[in-house]
Design an enzyme around this catalytic site. Structure first.
Site, PDB file in Angstrom:
ATOM      1  N   GLU A 189      43.604  10.916  44.720  1.00 39.50           N
ATOM      2  CA  GLU A 189      44.887  11.607  44.765  1.00 39.50           C
ATOM      3  C   GLU A 189      45.970  10.608  45.187  1.00 39.50           C
ATOM      4  O   GLU A 189      45.879  10.001  46.254  1.00 39.50           O
ATOM      5  CB  GLU A 189      44.793  12.741  45.777  1.00 39.50           C
ATOM      6  CG  GLU A 189      46.072  13.520  45.869  1.00 39.50           C
ATOM      7  CD  GLU A 189      45.907  14.767  46.722  1.00 39.50           C
ATOM      8  OE1 GLU A 189      45.447  14.634  47.862  1.00 39.50           O
ATOM      9  OE2 GLU A 189      46.241  15.851  46.233  1.00 39.50           O
TER      10      GLU A 189
ATOM     11  N   CYS B  80      49.898  19.332  45.717  1.00 38.45           N
ATOM     12  CA  CYS B  80      48.447  19.145  45.676  1.00 38.45           C
ATOM     13  C   CYS B  80      47.863  19.535  44.319  1.00 38.45           C
ATOM     14  O   CYS B  80      46.878  18.964  43.887  1.00 38.45           O
ATOM     15  CB  CYS B  80      47.803  19.950  46.777  1.00 38.45           C
ATOM     16  SG  CYS B  80      48.430  21.621  46.843  1.00 38.45           S
TER      17      CYS B  80
ATOM     18  N   LYS C  52      51.144  23.848  63.653  1.00 40.33           N
ATOM     19  CA  LYS C  52      51.473  22.441  63.834  1.00 40.33           C
ATOM     20  C   LYS C  52      51.951  21.844  62.526  1.00 40.33           C
ATOM     21  O   LYS C  52      51.191  21.599  61.613  1.00 40.33           O
ATOM     22  CB  LYS C  52      50.258  21.641  64.315  1.00 40.33           C
ATOM     23  CG  LYS C  52      50.672  20.257  64.801  1.00 40.33           C
ATOM     24  CD  LYS C  52      49.577  19.211  64.712  1.00 40.33           C
ATOM     25  CE  LYS C  52      49.516  18.493  63.388  1.00 40.33           C
ATOM     26  NZ  LYS C  52      50.714  17.755  62.975  1.00 40.33           N
TER      27      LYS C  52
ATOM     28  N   GLU D   8      42.760  23.997  52.497  1.00 44.48           N
ATOM     29  CA  GLU D   8      43.423  23.768  51.207  1.00 44.48           C
ATOM     30  C   GLU D   8      43.650  22.268  51.137  1.00 44.48           C
ATOM     31  O   GLU D   8      44.507  21.734  51.847  1.00 44.48           O
ATOM     32  CB  GLU D   8      44.774  24.483  51.147  1.00 44.48           C
ATOM     33  CG  GLU D   8      44.714  25.978  51.327  1.00 44.48           C
ATOM     34  CD  GLU D   8      44.035  26.682  50.185  1.00 44.48           C
ATOM     35  OE1 GLU D   8      43.871  26.067  49.106  1.00 44.48           O
ATOM     36  OE2 GLU D   8      43.644  27.847  50.367  1.00 44.48           O
TER      37      GLU D   8
HETATM   38  P1  NAP Z   1      47.124  14.972  55.960  1.00 47.79           P
HETATM   39  O1  NAP Z   1      47.287  13.599  56.366  1.00 47.79           O
HETATM   40  O2  NAP Z   1      45.768  15.501  55.713  1.00 47.79           O
HETATM   41  O3  NAP Z   1      47.870  15.862  57.063  1.00 47.79           O
HETATM   42  C1  NAP Z   1      47.911  17.257  56.989  1.00 47.79           C
HETATM   43  C2  NAP Z   1      48.070  17.807  58.388  1.00 47.79           C
HETATM   44  O4  NAP Z   1      46.893  17.524  59.132  1.00 47.79           O
HETATM   45  C3  NAP Z   1      49.232  17.191  59.164  1.00 47.79           C
HETATM   46  O5  NAP Z   1      49.846  18.167  59.959  1.00 47.79           O
HETATM   47  C4  NAP Z   1      48.518  16.169  60.015  1.00 47.79           C
HETATM   48  O6  NAP Z   1      49.229  15.832  61.177  1.00 47.79           O
HETATM   49  C5  NAP Z   1      47.241  16.885  60.352  1.00 47.79           C
HETATM   50  N1  NAP Z   1      46.153  16.006  60.778  1.00 47.79           N
HETATM   51  C6  NAP Z   1      45.987  14.693  60.515  1.00 47.79           C
HETATM   52  N2  NAP Z   1      44.866  14.239  61.104  1.00 47.79           N
HETATM   53  C7  NAP Z   1      44.312  15.283  61.752  1.00 47.79           C
HETATM   54  C8  NAP Z   1      43.138  15.430  62.563  1.00 47.79           C
HETATM   55  N3  NAP Z   1      42.325  14.415  62.793  1.00 47.79           N
HETATM   56  N4  NAP Z   1      42.868  16.651  63.080  1.00 47.79           N
HETATM   57  C9  NAP Z   1      43.690  17.697  62.831  1.00 47.79           C
HETATM   58  N5  NAP Z   1      44.813  17.608  62.088  1.00 47.79           N
HETATM   59  C10 NAP Z   1      45.121  16.418  61.557  1.00 47.79           C
HETATM   60  O7  NAP Z   1      47.894  15.318  54.642  1.00 47.79           O
HETATM   61  P2  NAP Z   1      49.391  14.950  54.293  1.00 47.79           P
HETATM   62  O8  NAP Z   1      49.393  13.510  53.970  1.00 47.79           O
HETATM   63  O9  NAP Z   1      50.309  15.465  55.307  1.00 47.79           O
HETATM   64  O10 NAP Z   1      49.617  15.861  53.016  1.00 47.79           O
HETATM   65  C11 NAP Z   1      49.171  15.545  51.785  1.00 47.79           C
HETATM   66  C12 NAP Z   1      47.821  16.174  51.479  1.00 47.79           C
HETATM   67  O11 NAP Z   1      47.870  17.587  51.587  1.00 47.79           O
HETATM   68  C13 NAP Z   1      47.381  15.892  50.096  1.00 47.79           C
HETATM   69  O12 NAP Z   1      46.053  15.466  50.076  1.00 47.79           O
HETATM   70  C14 NAP Z   1      47.513  17.218  49.372  1.00 47.79           C
HETATM   71  O13 NAP Z   1      46.711  17.409  48.286  1.00 47.79           O
HETATM   72  C15 NAP Z   1      47.240  18.175  50.446  1.00 47.79           C
HETATM   73  N6  NAP Z   1      47.874  19.447  50.125  1.00 47.79           N
HETATM   74  C16 NAP Z   1      47.073  20.477  49.728  1.00 47.79           C
HETATM   75  C17 NAP Z   1      47.627  21.693  49.401  1.00 47.79           C
HETATM   76  C18 NAP Z   1      46.757  22.835  48.974  1.00 47.79           C
HETATM   77  O14 NAP Z   1      47.208  23.958  49.033  1.00 47.79           O
HETATM   78  N7  NAP Z   1      45.529  22.613  48.571  1.00 47.79           N
HETATM   79  C19 NAP Z   1      49.002  21.870  49.486  1.00 47.79           C
HETATM   80  C20 NAP Z   1      49.801  20.801  49.887  1.00 47.79           C
HETATM   81  C21 NAP Z   1      49.209  19.591  50.215  1.00 47.79           C
HETATM   82  P3  NAP Z   1      50.168  14.517  61.184  1.00 47.79           P
HETATM   83  O15 NAP Z   1      51.028  14.589  59.994  1.00 47.79           O
HETATM   84  O16 NAP Z   1      50.933  14.660  62.430  1.00 47.79           O
HETATM   85  O17 NAP Z   1      49.225  13.379  61.186  1.00 47.79           O
END
Ligand code: NAP
Ligand code: MG
Length: 498
Positions: free
Chosen positions: A386, A287, A178, A253
């Site tokens: 963050e 991240c 997804k 992650e």
């Molecule tokens: P996010 O809001 O946590 O979303 C990540 C994914 O989770 C999206 O596909 C999102 O879908 C989905 N999601 C949201 N709510 C959910 C729920 N209740 N249940 C299951 N899935 C759900 O993060 P983002 O804003 O897209 O990305 C930024 C974040 O990713 C940052 O915090 C960053 O640090 C982290 N990140 C970490 C790494 C690593 O390797 N550690 C790498 C890259 C990014 P929708 O978008 O459709 O809501």
């Protein structure tokens, strides 16, 4: 307008209820692609397809050599279309064409790496087990976990898809991927490539839909064995709670607030450019970005002057232009979040050395200037949370011990760096930072052979490395009795008596 459908059970299809969502190009604010939007019914169908492909299909039982061949086939397909998909990625995510072109090359190389690893994994090992009462042979088997729900963010959409899919396929799993709502297109391009390969139907399913709807269903479905999420710590917490109901394997992650420490003997020209690369690469939407820059008191003014000077040289604008260093953020919403953090920094007393708003020459698009704050205390919101945007917080330290203390004063522990001309000294500092990756005199370099992931609230488990691939396996112990005769089995006496 580009059009994309869902990919379920080896077929491209519309959502059951016919819903679509327009994907916005954040540089122009205009819709550029129309994408089918999955709901519950589509997610359930994708999960069932993956379940069937695992339980009844040939994939989990194919040889490692076959898995390797097919992963290389997918890599070939991506390589052939990499320039075209880099353009898709830039329009969908706002990442500069420089960055998305690099992502494509990395994605191809990583798929090949995972393919090669399929043949090198320790999937069947004999164990030495001296504790058993009589002669036996013992085997450690590693088998695929089953159906994997893979949820990815918007910052490196194609790379994140490859990081999830590569190890899962190398080990014989089936999956439902997804992508983030904001950036579905490159994952669906990858689905087109996969569709042309010899991968059996239903092994990979790609559904574009919201986290709240599709993501949560993946986390709760009893037909899903593992969830792998890359995303925010907040969503990670929710995913872990939901997955607990069926005791799913979970790897996370999550976010970071990594410390980048310049020691007083560092080559400042290299450290300054490296620190800006560490924080501003991809507009800070990585991240592991080094968002807290810890500098020795004595060098503070010199370093800040150099940082400002080099930041001024960064071009910001059209991400499709190869000359552009900084494109827009992923969305207008993310732009507002970042501008909100900049406001909070000012309110808490930090000072802006450069940047601080949207660029005057770009009235349209989700742009934010690369911004450097000085006079930052580690307790401020901009140093603790963050931001996921181009905002660097410069923090002074007086001793290496203080720098280490500040670096570790965070709920996160994902990345970080140490800059010094004395590599042993830098290494000693690296050992004291509680974080998953430390670069010495560099930043952001990741390899699929090196484990990547977080300490503390930055996650659970590792992606990459042997650890990351084996996280897609279950361990089975097979005990083979070598005594072959009832009277010798004195331990049955525990039930029958002597
Ligand atoms: P996010 O809001 O946590 O979303 C990540 C994914 O989770 C999206 O596909 C999102 O879908 C989905 N999601 C949201 N709510 C959910 C729920 N209740 N249940 C299951 N899935 C759900 O993060 P983002 O804003 O897209 O990305 C930024 C974040 O990713 C940052 O915090 C960053 O640090 C982290 N990140 C970490 C790494 C690593 O390797 N550690 C790498 C890259 C990014 P929708 O978008 O459709 O809501
Ligand atoms: Mg978009």
């Amino acid at each position: 307008m580009h059009e994309y459908q869902l990919y379920i059970d080896g077929t491209f299809c519309d959502a059951a209820d016919g819903r679509t969502l327009d994907s916005i190009d954040p540089a122009t604010e205009a819709p550029w692609a129309r994408v089918a939007r999955a709901g519950r019914a589509d997610t359930e169908r994708a999960i069932l397809a993956a379940r069937r492909a695992f339980d009844e299909g040939p994939w989990p039982r194919m040889t490692p050599a076959d898995r390797k061949r097919i992963l290389h086939q997918i890599a070939d397909g991506l390589e052939a279309r990499s320039q075209e998909i880099a353009l898709v990625e830039t329009r969908d995510s706002g990442g500069t064409i420089r960055k998305t072109s690099g992502d494509m090359m990395m994605a191809v190389a990583q798929l090949r790496y995972f393919g090669d690893m399929a043949e090198r994994l320790p999937l069947e090992q004999e164990l030495e087990v001296p504790q058993f009462p009589a002669q036996s042979k013992n085997w450690l088997l590693r088998e695929p976990v089953g159906v994997c729900g893979q949820i990815i963010p918007w910052n490196f959409p194609l790379l994140m898809a490859v990081w999830k899919l590569g190890p899962a396929l190398a080990t014989g799993n089936t999956l439902v991927l997804k992508p983030a709502t904001d950036t579905p297109c490159s994952a669906l391009e990858l689905a087109r490539i996969i569709d042309q390969s010899d991968l059996p139907k239903g092994v990979v399913n790609v559904i574009h839909g919201s986290g709240a709807e599709c993501g949560e269903l993946l986390c709760t479905s009893p037909l899903v064995d593992k969830i792998a999420l890359t995303g925010s710590t907040e969503v990670g917490r929710r995913v872990q709670q939901l997955a607990a109901s069926t005791i799913k394997r979970v790897t996370l992650e999550l976010g970071g607030k990594s410390a980048n420490i310049i020691l007083d003997d560092a080559d400042l020209e290299m450290a300054v450019d490296g620190s800006l690369f560490g924080c501003f690469f991809h507009q800070g939407q990585a991240c592991e970005s080094g968002t807290r820059l810890l500098v020795p008191e004595r060098l503070h003014d010199d370093i800040v002057a150099r940082l400002v000077d080099r930041t001024r040289a960064l071009t910001i604008g059209d991400p499709l232009d190869f000359a552009t260093a900084q494109g827009p953020l992923v969305s207008a919403r993310q732009q507002q979040t970042v501008l909100g953090y900049i406001q909070s920094g000012l309110e808490e007393g930090a000072k802006i050395a450069i940047g601080g708003g949207r660029p005057a020459h770009l009235p349209k698009g989700a742009f934010v200037e690369p911004t450097i704050f000085t006079e930052v205390k580690n307790s401020m919101k901009i140093a603790q949370e963050e931001i996921f945007g181009p905002v660097l917080s410069v923090i002074r330290y007086r001793s290496i011990d203080e720098a280490i203390r500040i670096a570790n004063d965070s709920i996160y522990g994902l990345g970080g760096a140490v800059w010094s001309s004395d590599k042993d000294k830098a290494f000693a500092v690296a050992k004291q930072i509680r974080t998953g990756t430390v670069w010495i005199n560099d930043y952001h370099l990741l390899s699929p052979a090196a484990p990547f992931g977080g300490y503390k609230q930055s996650g659970i488990g590792r992606e990459f490395g042997l650890e990351g691939i084996l996280a897609y396996t279950e361990i089975k112990h097979v005990h083979v009795d070598m005594v072959d005769n009832r009277p010798a089995k004195f331990w049955y006496g525990a039930l029958f008596g002597a």
